[in-house]
Design a protein around this motif. Structure first.
Motif, PDB file in Angstrom:
ATOM      1  N   CYS A  56      43.081  45.292  45.893  1.00  0.00           N
ATOM      2  CA  CYS A  56      43.288  46.740  45.792  1.00  0.00           C
ATOM      3  C   CYS A  56      42.721  47.393  47.055  1.00  0.00           C
ATOM      4  O   CYS A  56      41.511  47.389  47.285  1.00  0.00           O
ATOM      5  N   GLU A  57      43.596  47.974  47.863  1.00  0.00           N
ATOM      6  CA  GLU A  57      43.184  48.542  49.143  1.00  0.00           C
ATOM      7  C   GLU A  57      42.428  49.860  49.010  1.00  0.00           C
ATOM      8  O   GLU A  57      41.886  50.361  49.994  1.00  0.00           O
ATOM      9  N   LEU A  58      42.386  50.422  47.802  1.00  0.00           N
ATOM     10  CA  LEU A  58      41.675  51.689  47.614  1.00  0.00           C
ATOM     11  C   LEU A  58      40.185  51.567  47.879  1.00  0.00           C
ATOM     12  O   LEU A  58      39.530  52.542  48.270  1.00  0.00           O
ATOM     13  N   TYR A  59      39.623  50.367  47.652  1.00  0.00           N
ATOM     14  CA  TYR A  59      38.173  50.235  47.602  1.00  0.00           C
ATOM     15  C   TYR A  59      37.644  49.241  48.624  1.00  0.00           C
ATOM     16  O   TYR A  59      37.566  48.040  48.361  1.00  0.00           O
ATOM     17  N   PRO A  60      37.229  49.739  49.783  1.00  0.00           N
ATOM     18  CA  PRO A  60      36.649  48.844  50.793  1.00  0.00           C
ATOM     19  C   PRO A  60      35.225  48.402  50.457  1.00  0.00           C
ATOM     20  O   PRO A  60      34.728  47.430  51.034  1.00  0.00           O
ATOM     21  N   TYR A  61      34.564  49.112  49.549  1.00  0.00           N
ATOM     22  CA  TYR A  61      33.167  48.802  49.222  1.00  0.00           C
ATOM     23  C   TYR A  61      33.085  48.359  47.760  1.00  0.00           C
ATOM     24  O   TYR A  61      33.474  49.090  46.848  1.00  0.00           O
ATOM     25  N   ARG A  62      32.557  47.148  47.578  1.00  0.00           N
ATOM     26  CA  ARG A  62      32.499  46.551  46.247  1.00  0.00           C
ATOM     27  C   ARG A  62      31.152  45.860  46.067  1.00  0.00           C
ATOM     28  O   ARG A  62      30.692  45.154  46.954  1.00  0.00           O
ATOM     29  N   TYR A  63      30.552  46.071  44.904  1.00  0.00           N
ATOM     30  CA  TYR A  63      29.218  45.541  44.651  1.00  0.00           C
ATOM     31  C   TYR A  63      29.215  44.846  43.293  1.00  0.00           C
ATOM     32  O   TYR A  63      29.702  45.395  42.300  1.00  0.00           O
ATOM     33  N   ILE A  64      28.684  43.630  43.277  1.00  0.00           N
ATOM     34  CA  ILE A  64      28.732  42.775  42.091  1.00  0.00           C
ATOM     35  C   ILE A  64      27.327  42.332  41.718  1.00  0.00           C
ATOM     36  O   ILE A  64      26.554  41.897  42.570  1.00  0.00           O
ATOM     37  N   ASN A  65      27.015  42.446  40.426  1.00  0.00           N
ATOM     38  CA  ASN A  65      25.755  41.909  39.902  1.00  0.00           C
ATOM     39  C   ASN A  65      26.117  40.995  38.739  1.00  0.00           C
ATOM     40  O   ASN A  65      26.452  41.462  37.644  1.00  0.00           O
ATOM     41  N   SER A  66      26.083  39.695  38.983  1.00  0.00           N
ATOM     42  CA  SER A  66      26.478  38.718  37.969  1.00  0.00           C
ATOM     43  C   SER A  66      25.260  38.156  37.250  1.00  0.00           C
ATOM     44  O   SER A  66      24.163  38.080  37.803  1.00  0.00           O
ATOM     45  N   ALA A  67      25.477  37.742  36.013  1.00  0.00           N
ATOM     46  CA  ALA A  67      24.425  37.083  35.255  1.00  0.00           C
ATOM     47  C   ALA A  67      24.192  35.673  35.782  1.00  0.00           C
ATOM     48  O   ALA A  67      25.106  35.038  36.317  1.00  0.00           O
ATOM     49  N   GLN A  68      22.964  35.196  35.633  1.00  0.00           N
ATOM     50  CA  GLN A  68      22.692  33.800  35.974  1.00  0.00           C
ATOM     51  C   GLN A  68      23.501  32.861  35.082  1.00  0.00           C
ATOM     52  O   GLN A  68      23.987  31.825  35.535  1.00  0.00           O
ATOM     53  N   ARG A  69      23.647  33.238  33.844  1.00  0.00           N
ATOM     54  CA  ARG A  69      24.461  32.464  32.890  1.00  0.00           C
ATOM     55  C   ARG A  69      25.933  32.741  33.172  1.00  0.00           C
ATOM     56  O   ARG A  69      26.388  33.880  33.126  1.00  0.00           O
ATOM     57  N   LYS A  70      26.686  31.723  33.465  1.00  0.00           N
ATOM     58  CA  LYS A  70      28.085  31.894  33.843  1.00  0.00           C
ATOM     59  C   LYS A  70      28.934  32.350  32.649  1.00  0.00           C
ATOM     60  O   LYS A  70      28.698  31.960  31.517  1.00  0.00           O
ATOM     61  N   GLY A  71      29.913  33.206  32.956  1.00  0.00           N
ATOM     62  CA  GLY A  71      30.819  33.693  31.919  1.00  0.00           C
ATOM     63  C   GLY A  71      30.205  34.692  30.973  1.00  0.00           C
ATOM     64  O   GLY A  71      30.677  34.867  29.844  1.00  0.00           O
ATOM     65  N   TYR A  72      29.164  35.408  31.431  1.00  0.00           N
ATOM     66  CA  TYR A  72      28.404  36.280  30.538  1.00  0.00           C
ATOM     67  C   TYR A  72      28.017  37.554  31.262  1.00  0.00           C
ATOM     68  O   TYR A  72      27.668  37.531  32.439  1.00  0.00           O
ATOM     69  N   SER A  73      28.099  38.676  30.551  1.00  0.00           N
ATOM     70  CA  SER A  73      27.586  39.959  31.034  1.00  0.00           C
ATOM     71  C   SER A  73      28.153  40.311  32.421  1.00  0.00           C
ATOM     72  O   SER A  73      29.297  40.037  32.729  1.00  0.00           O
ATOM     73  N   GLY A  74      27.367  40.962  33.264  1.00  0.00           N
ATOM     74  CA  GLY A  74      27.775  41.266  34.628  1.00  0.00           C
ATOM     75  C   GLY A  74      28.354  42.660  34.803  1.00  0.00           C
ATOM     76  O   GLY A  74      29.000  43.208  33.916  1.00  0.00           O
ATOM     77  N   THR A  75      28.104  43.240  35.982  1.00  0.00           N
ATOM     78  CA  THR A  75      28.608  44.576  36.322  1.00  0.00           C
ATOM     79  C   THR A  75      29.179  44.566  37.741  1.00  0.00           C
ATOM     80  O   THR A  75      28.877  43.683  38.545  1.00  0.00           O
ATOM     81  N   MET A  76      29.974  45.594  38.034  1.00  0.00           N
ATOM     82  CA  MET A  76      30.602  45.710  39.353  1.00  0.00           C
ATOM     83  C   MET A  76      30.923  47.182  39.610  1.00  0.00           C
ATOM     84  O   MET A  76      31.217  47.937  38.685  1.00  0.00           O
ATOM     85  N   ILE A  77      30.847  47.580  40.870  1.00  0.00           N
ATOM     86  CA  ILE A  77      31.234  48.931  41.269  1.00  0.00           C
ATOM     87  C   ILE A  77      32.194  48.853  42.452  1.00  0.00           C
ATOM     88  O   ILE A  77      31.921  48.158  43.446  1.00  0.00           O
ATOM     89  N   PHE A  78      33.309  49.572  42.350  1.00  0.00           N
ATOM     90  CA  PHE A  78      34.252  49.765  43.445  1.00  0.00           C
ATOM     91  C   PHE A  78      34.042  51.172  43.991  1.00  0.00           C
ATOM     92  O   PHE A  78      34.004  52.141  43.222  1.00  0.00           O
ATOM     93  N   CYS A  79      33.948  51.324  45.324  1.00  0.00           N
ATOM     94  CA  CYS A  79      33.725  52.639  45.938  1.00  0.00           C
ATOM     95  C   CYS A  79      34.700  52.873  47.080  1.00  0.00           C
ATOM     96  O   CYS A  79      34.963  51.966  47.876  1.00  0.00           O
ATOM     97  N   LYS A  80      35.172  54.099  47.191  1.00  0.00           N
ATOM     98  CA  LYS A  80      35.936  54.498  48.376  1.00  0.00           C
ATOM     99  C   LYS A  80      34.999  54.828  49.543  1.00  0.00           C
ATOM    100  O   LYS A  80      35.311  54.563  50.693  1.00  0.00           O
ATOM    101  N   LYS A  81      33.861  55.448  49.216  1.00  0.00           N
ATOM    102  CA  LYS A  81      32.903  55.882  50.227  1.00  0.00           C
ATOM    103  C   LYS A  81      31.682  54.972  50.185  1.00  0.00           C
ATOM    104  O   LYS A  81      31.154  54.684  49.110  1.00  0.00           O
ATOM    105  N   GLU A  82      31.219  54.542  51.322  1.00  0.00           N
ATOM    106  CA  GLU A  82      30.062  53.661  51.359  1.00  0.00           C
ATOM    107  C   GLU A  82      28.803  54.414  50.922  1.00  0.00           C
ATOM    108  O   GLU A  82      28.481  55.469  51.460  1.00  0.00           O
ATOM    109  N   PRO A  83      28.064  53.887  49.961  1.00  0.00           N
ATOM    110  CA  PRO A  83      26.828  54.549  49.546  1.00  0.00           C
ATOM    111  C   PRO A  83      25.719  54.379  50.572  1.00  0.00           C
ATOM    112  O   PRO A  83      25.779  53.497  51.439  1.00  0.00           O
TER     113      PRO A  83
END
Length: 250
Positions: free
Chosen positions: A47-74
């Motif tokens: 998706c070309e809309l979002y040049p800035y992407r941030y991922i926080n994955s759980a240590q346990r695979k296949g579980y939980s986790g969050t992500m943020i897509f941004c147009k503007k760099e924070p």
């Protein structure tokens, strides 16, 4: 500023259900995702809309986790809440802008039989402490795994002692978060009945037997800048639907 939050219940699964098309259609400035259930090298979103992407994955695979897509760099990005006992499941990402912080959270579920209720209570306090430590107004979105009032759940009486609607969780939500933040949707629409999550069982979504457990909360000084807070019930692909915040901030 248009902001979207969505518990996708597995980003790899929702990518097969028009997730990229939904990203383009909603065209948000910031798009927050919970319950990615994937490691960074497993997430490929074209998706070309979002040049800035941030991922926080759980240590346990296949579980939980969050992500943020941004147009503007924070200005900055922070993962977790600085509590080792709570930071192994990838539940929080904070991004900083000039006038505020934006936080996405996937709050722990108390679990079947409330087996994780004590952990959930500890989490609520630790997360609230983290929010208080931020030195700018905040916007917080995500799956908080609690229906705040009876209006926020289809069957309050039969669910009174179930995870997500216990007195302990509801009181904790009020004391730890709503004591310092405004629930944007309920502030704007005190009597409106809409839900953001439906069980996959018993055709719950078809019957609209749902719960409102996905929120946009903001610091009181930001509430006057909120233009609208919406629940996008017509968008499918997960057992949750997205929730939207329209707000006048840089």
């Amino acid at each position: 500023m248009k902001c979207i939050s969505w518990n996708v219940n597995g980003i790899r699964a929702v990518l097969k259900k028009d997730f990229v098309e939904i990203l383009y259609a909603l065209d948000a400035d910031v798009f927050c995702v919970q319950e990615t259930k994937a490691q960074p090298d497993q997430i490929e979103v074209d998706c070309e809309l979002y040049p800035y992407r941030y991922i926080n994955s759980a240590q346990r695979k296949g579980y939980s986790g969050t992500m943020i897509f941004c147009k503007k760099e924070p200005l900055s990005v922070h993962y977790g809440i600085d509590r080792p006992e709570h930071d192994t499941e990838g539940r929080v990402i904070t991004i900083e802008y000039e006038n505020c912080y934006l936080v996405t959270v996937y709050t722990p579920n108390a679990g079947d039989g409330l087996k994780r209720l004590d952990y959930r209570m500890d989490w609520d306090k630790a997360f609230a402490d983290y929010i208080r430590s931020l030195n700018k107004p905040v916007m917080i979105c995500g799956d908080f795994n609690v229906a705040n009032e009876e209006i926020d759940i289809k069957n309050p009486q039969s669910n009174h002692h179930n995870a997500g609607f216990t007195d302990e969780e509801r009181n904790s939500f009020k004391e730890n978060l709503l004591s310092q933040l405004s629930d944007t949707y309920r502030t704007l629409y005190p009597e409106k009945v809409e839900y953001s999550w439906w069980s996959y069982r018993f055709k719950a979504r078809e019957r609209n037997a749902g719960w409102r457990i996905d929120y946009w909360l903001v610091s009181p000084e930001l509430m006057e800048k909120v233009q609208d807070s919406k629940i996008l019930t017509d968008i499918y692909g997960s057992d949750h639907c997205p929730v939207e915040l329209d707000i006048e901030v840089a």
